[in-house]
Design a protein around this motif. Structure first.
Motif, PDB file in Angstrom:
ATOM      1  N   VAL A 232       0.746  -1.211  -0.070  1.00  0.00           N
ATOM      2  CA  VAL A 232      -0.025   0.068  -0.082  1.00  0.00           C
ATOM      3  C   VAL A 232       0.796   1.409   0.012  1.00  0.00           C
ATOM      4  O   VAL A 232       0.403   2.219  -0.294  1.00  0.00           O
ATOM      5  N   LYS A 233       2.297   1.360   0.357  1.00  0.00           N
ATOM      6  CA  LYS A 233       2.961   2.348   0.350  1.00  0.00           C
ATOM      7  C   LYS A 233       3.102   2.856  -1.109  1.00  0.00           C
ATOM      8  O   LYS A 233       3.324   4.006  -1.230  1.00  0.00           O
ATOM      9  N   ARG A 234       2.966   2.071  -2.220  1.00  0.00           N
ATOM     10  CA  ARG A 234       3.181   2.281  -3.318  1.00  0.00           C
ATOM     11  C   ARG A 234       1.828   2.542  -4.089  1.00  0.00           C
ATOM     12  O   ARG A 234       1.601   2.646  -5.389  1.00  0.00           O
ATOM     13  N   THR A 235       0.824   2.838  -3.224  1.00  0.00           N
ATOM     14  CA  THR A 235      -0.599   3.313  -3.795  1.00  0.00           C
ATOM     15  C   THR A 235      -0.908   4.557  -3.443  1.00  0.00           C
ATOM     16  O   THR A 235      -0.296   5.324  -2.624  1.00  0.00           O
ATOM     17  N   VAL A 236      -2.176   4.990  -4.138  1.00  0.00           N
ATOM     18  CA  VAL A 236      -2.324   6.501  -4.086  1.00  0.00           C
ATOM     19  C   VAL A 236      -3.103   6.704  -2.560  1.00  0.00           C
ATOM     20  O   VAL A 236      -3.134   7.502  -2.165  1.00  0.00           O
ATOM     21  N   GLU A 237      -3.657   5.459  -2.016  1.00  0.00           N
ATOM     22  CA  GLU A 237      -4.055   5.708  -0.613  1.00  0.00           C
ATOM     23  C   GLU A 237      -3.156   5.716   0.271  1.00  0.00           C
ATOM     24  O   GLU A 237      -3.261   6.321   1.482  1.00  0.00           O
ATOM     25  N   GLY A 238      -1.912   5.114   0.310  1.00  0.00           N
ATOM     26  CA  GLY A 238      -0.652   5.332   1.001  1.00  0.00           C
ATOM     27  C   GLY A 238      -1.002   4.942   2.602  1.00  0.00           C
ATOM     28  O   GLY A 238      -1.475   4.277   3.041  1.00  0.00           O
ATOM     29  N   ARG A 239      -0.404   5.934   3.133  1.00  0.00           N
ATOM     30  CA  ARG A 239      -0.395   5.898   4.822  1.00  0.00           C
ATOM     31  C   ARG A 239      -1.838   5.971   5.465  1.00  0.00           C
ATOM     32  O   ARG A 239      -1.967   5.037   6.208  1.00  0.00           O
ATOM     33  N   ASP A 240      -2.517   6.516   4.770  1.00  0.00           N
ATOM     34  CA  ASP A 240      -4.038   6.385   5.665  1.00  0.00           C
ATOM     35  C   ASP A 240      -4.558   5.078   5.440  1.00  0.00           C
ATOM     36  O   ASP A 240      -5.224   4.561   6.402  1.00  0.00           O
ATOM     37  N   ILE A 241      -4.543   4.347   4.481  1.00  0.00           N
ATOM     38  CA  ILE A 241      -4.945   3.009   4.250  1.00  0.00           C
ATOM     39  C   ILE A 241      -4.339   1.755   5.052  1.00  0.00           C
ATOM     40  O   ILE A 241      -4.674   0.762   5.634  1.00  0.00           O
ATOM     41  N   ALA A 242      -2.902   2.323   5.261  1.00  0.00           N
ATOM     42  CA  ALA A 242      -2.182   1.608   6.063  1.00  0.00           C
ATOM     43  C   ALA A 242      -2.443   1.376   7.377  1.00  0.00           C
ATOM     44  O   ALA A 242      -2.437   0.409   8.103  1.00  0.00           O
ATOM     45  N   HIS A 243      -2.646   2.640   7.863  1.00  0.00           N
ATOM     46  CA  HIS A 243      -3.494   2.607   9.260  1.00  0.00           C
ATOM     47  C   HIS A 243      -4.784   2.063   9.506  1.00  0.00           C
ATOM     48  O   HIS A 243      -5.059   1.372  10.489  1.00  0.00           O
ATOM     49  N   GLU A 244      -5.609   2.309   8.408  1.00  0.00           N
ATOM     50  CA  GLU A 244      -6.970   1.601   8.376  1.00  0.00           C
ATOM     51  C   GLU A 244      -6.969  -0.007   8.433  1.00  0.00           C
ATOM     52  O   GLU A 244      -7.543  -0.538   9.289  1.00  0.00           O
ATOM     53  N   TRP A 245      -6.083  -0.241   7.716  1.00  0.00           N
ATOM     54  CA  TRP A 245      -5.880  -1.665   7.683  1.00  0.00           C
ATOM     55  C   TRP A 245      -5.091  -2.426   8.633  1.00  0.00           C
ATOM     56  O   TRP A 245      -4.427  -3.464   8.677  1.00  0.00           O
ATOM     57  N   SER A 246      -4.638  -1.751   9.726  1.00  0.00           N
ATOM     58  CA  SER A 246      -3.928  -2.286  10.937  1.00  0.00           C
ATOM     59  C   SER A 246      -4.461  -2.016  12.162  1.00  0.00           C
ATOM     60  O   SER A 246      -4.148  -2.750  13.043  1.00  0.00           O
ATOM     61  N   ALA A 247      -5.712  -1.104  12.194  1.00  0.00           N
ATOM     62  CA  ALA A 247      -6.162  -0.827  13.501  1.00  0.00           C
ATOM     63  C   ALA A 247      -6.970  -1.660  14.246  1.00  0.00           C
ATOM     64  O   ALA A 247      -7.177  -1.783  15.361  1.00  0.00           O
ATOM     65  N   GLY A 248      -7.110  -2.851  13.441  1.00  0.00           N
ATOM     66  CA  GLY A 248      -7.967  -3.952  13.910  1.00  0.00           C
ATOM     67  C   GLY A 248      -7.093  -4.838  14.912  1.00  0.00           C
ATOM     68  O   GLY A 248      -7.595  -5.770  15.516  1.00  0.00           O
ATOM     69  N   SER A 249      -5.776  -4.919  14.894  1.00  0.00           N
ATOM     70  CA  SER A 249      -4.971  -5.694  15.779  1.00  0.00           C
ATOM     71  C   SER A 249      -5.021  -5.347  16.801  1.00  0.00           C
ATOM     72  O   SER A 249      -4.722  -4.182  17.251  1.00  0.00           O
ATOM     73  N   ASP A 250      -4.488  -6.438  17.783  1.00  0.00           N
ATOM     74  CA  ASP A 250      -4.538  -5.661  19.279  1.00  0.00           C
ATOM     75  C   ASP A 250      -3.151  -5.157  19.618  1.00  0.00           C
ATOM     76  O   ASP A 250      -2.952  -4.528  20.558  1.00  0.00           O
ATOM     77  N   THR A 251      -2.153  -5.344  18.794  1.00  0.00           N
ATOM     78  CA  THR A 251      -0.927  -4.841  18.761  1.00  0.00           C
ATOM     79  C   THR A 251      -0.761  -3.571  18.089  1.00  0.00           C
ATOM     80  O   THR A 251       0.387  -3.212  18.004  1.00  0.00           O
ATOM     81  N   TYR A 252      -1.798  -2.988  17.379  1.00  0.00           N
ATOM     82  CA  TYR A 252      -1.550  -2.086  16.722  1.00  0.00           C
ATOM     83  C   TYR A 252      -1.118  -0.507  17.567  1.00  0.00           C
ATOM     84  O   TYR A 252      -1.745  -0.429  18.574  1.00  0.00           O
ATOM     85  N   ASP A 253      -0.132   0.014  16.785  1.00  0.00           N
ATOM     86  CA  ASP A 253       0.432   1.219  17.499  1.00  0.00           C
ATOM     87  C   ASP A 253       0.732   2.094  16.243  1.00  0.00           C
ATOM     88  O   ASP A 253       1.263   1.890  15.184  1.00  0.00           O
TER      89      ASP A 253
END
Length: 280
Positions: A232-253
């Protein structure tokens, strides 16, 4: 953003025609697509009936009357030993809901829906298969009007709810095997990348592995989560989608996600491969 607000909005719009509600929740509110589905809490069947549709589609596709459809639902329910939680008059047809005790991911829901659809075929219940297995389906809410002017209403509420595991046994569902992930194909990724703009959301429509990570909001093994960042770093959504697709983990920081996102200096992830576990 709550069931109460959904009910209020539905009541405000009723009685009108052309009003629908979503039978799933979504990762992002503006993408009502199967790739963006987050969770579902019921199976459902759509059964068409009525003289006009019967004349158009004929026997074996549509019931001539709602009463005929209802009678066949009773027969079907007895045959499979599973009662619908709600039988809804959708106008001239019926909507059946089988409510789960808790919301589940699409990976759990789909085998249940497929099994229910197969039972409909085996027992000759005339349910629309395109609705049965569509995770992003919309249906008419209670109080709204069908095009014939009839109000969507409850015919019967049984109160039945089902644990996904026990319902799987009742329906004979073949649950998806445990996933193993192979990212070794990324070991030789290019150190630099040039290409046209790419969309992470569009990639999920074609890549089951990325779609699963997105639907799980990053609640996957760490190597697969990092591989998602590299893509996703190489996509137009970039950092925003990276956080969105990470926030469901118990270890998300948030800070750690930014750090790993910034540290990815090679080209995009080449592939994520699903393979069945050895026991399967």
């Amino acid at each position: 953003d709550s069931l109460e607000k959904l009910a209020m909005a539905s009541n405000k719009l009723a009685p009108r025609q052309g009003v629908y509600f979503s039978t799933a929740t979504f990762n992002t509110p503006t993408q009502r697509t199967q790739a963006n589905v987050l969770e579902l809490k019921s199976l459902r069947l759509d059964i068409d009936a009525g003289a006009e549709k019967y004349a158009k589609h004929g026997e074996g596709k549509v019931y001539p009357t709602q009463a005929a459809a209802l009678g066949d639902v009773v027969r079907f329910s007895k045959a499979i030993g599973v009662a619908p939680s709600y039988i809804i008059s959708s106008g001239q047809g019926l909507h059946l809901y089988y409510v789960l005790t808790e919301a589940v991911r699409p990976a759990v829901w789909l085998p249940l829906a497929k099994a229910l659809g197969k039972l409909c075929t085996d027992h000759k219940l005339l349910a629309d298969p395109s609705v049965t297995e569509d995770t992003a389906r919309v249906l008419r809410p209670l109080g709204s009007l069908h095009s014939e002017g009839r109000t969507v209403s409850v015919i019967k509420a049984t109160g039945a709810t089902y644990l996904s595991d026990s319902l799987a046994k009742k329906l004979g569902a073949v649950m998806l095997p445990e996933r193993k992930w192979d990212t070794s194909v990324n070991d030789e990724a290019l150190s630099s990348f040039e290409g046209p703009p790419s969309s992470a959301l569009k990639i999920t429509a074609h890549c089951a592995a990325l779609r699963e990570i997105a639907q799980a909001e990053g609640d996957v093994p760490e190597p697969q989560w990092r591989a998602m960042l590299g893509l996703v770093k190489r996509t137009v959504e970039g950092r925003d989608i990276a956080h969105e697709w990470s926030a469901g983990s118990d270890t998300y920081d948030e800070a750690d996600t930014d750090k790993k996102f910034d540290a990815w200096a090679t080209g995009p992830t080449l592939s994520l491969i699903h393979t069945p576990s050895p026991r399967d």
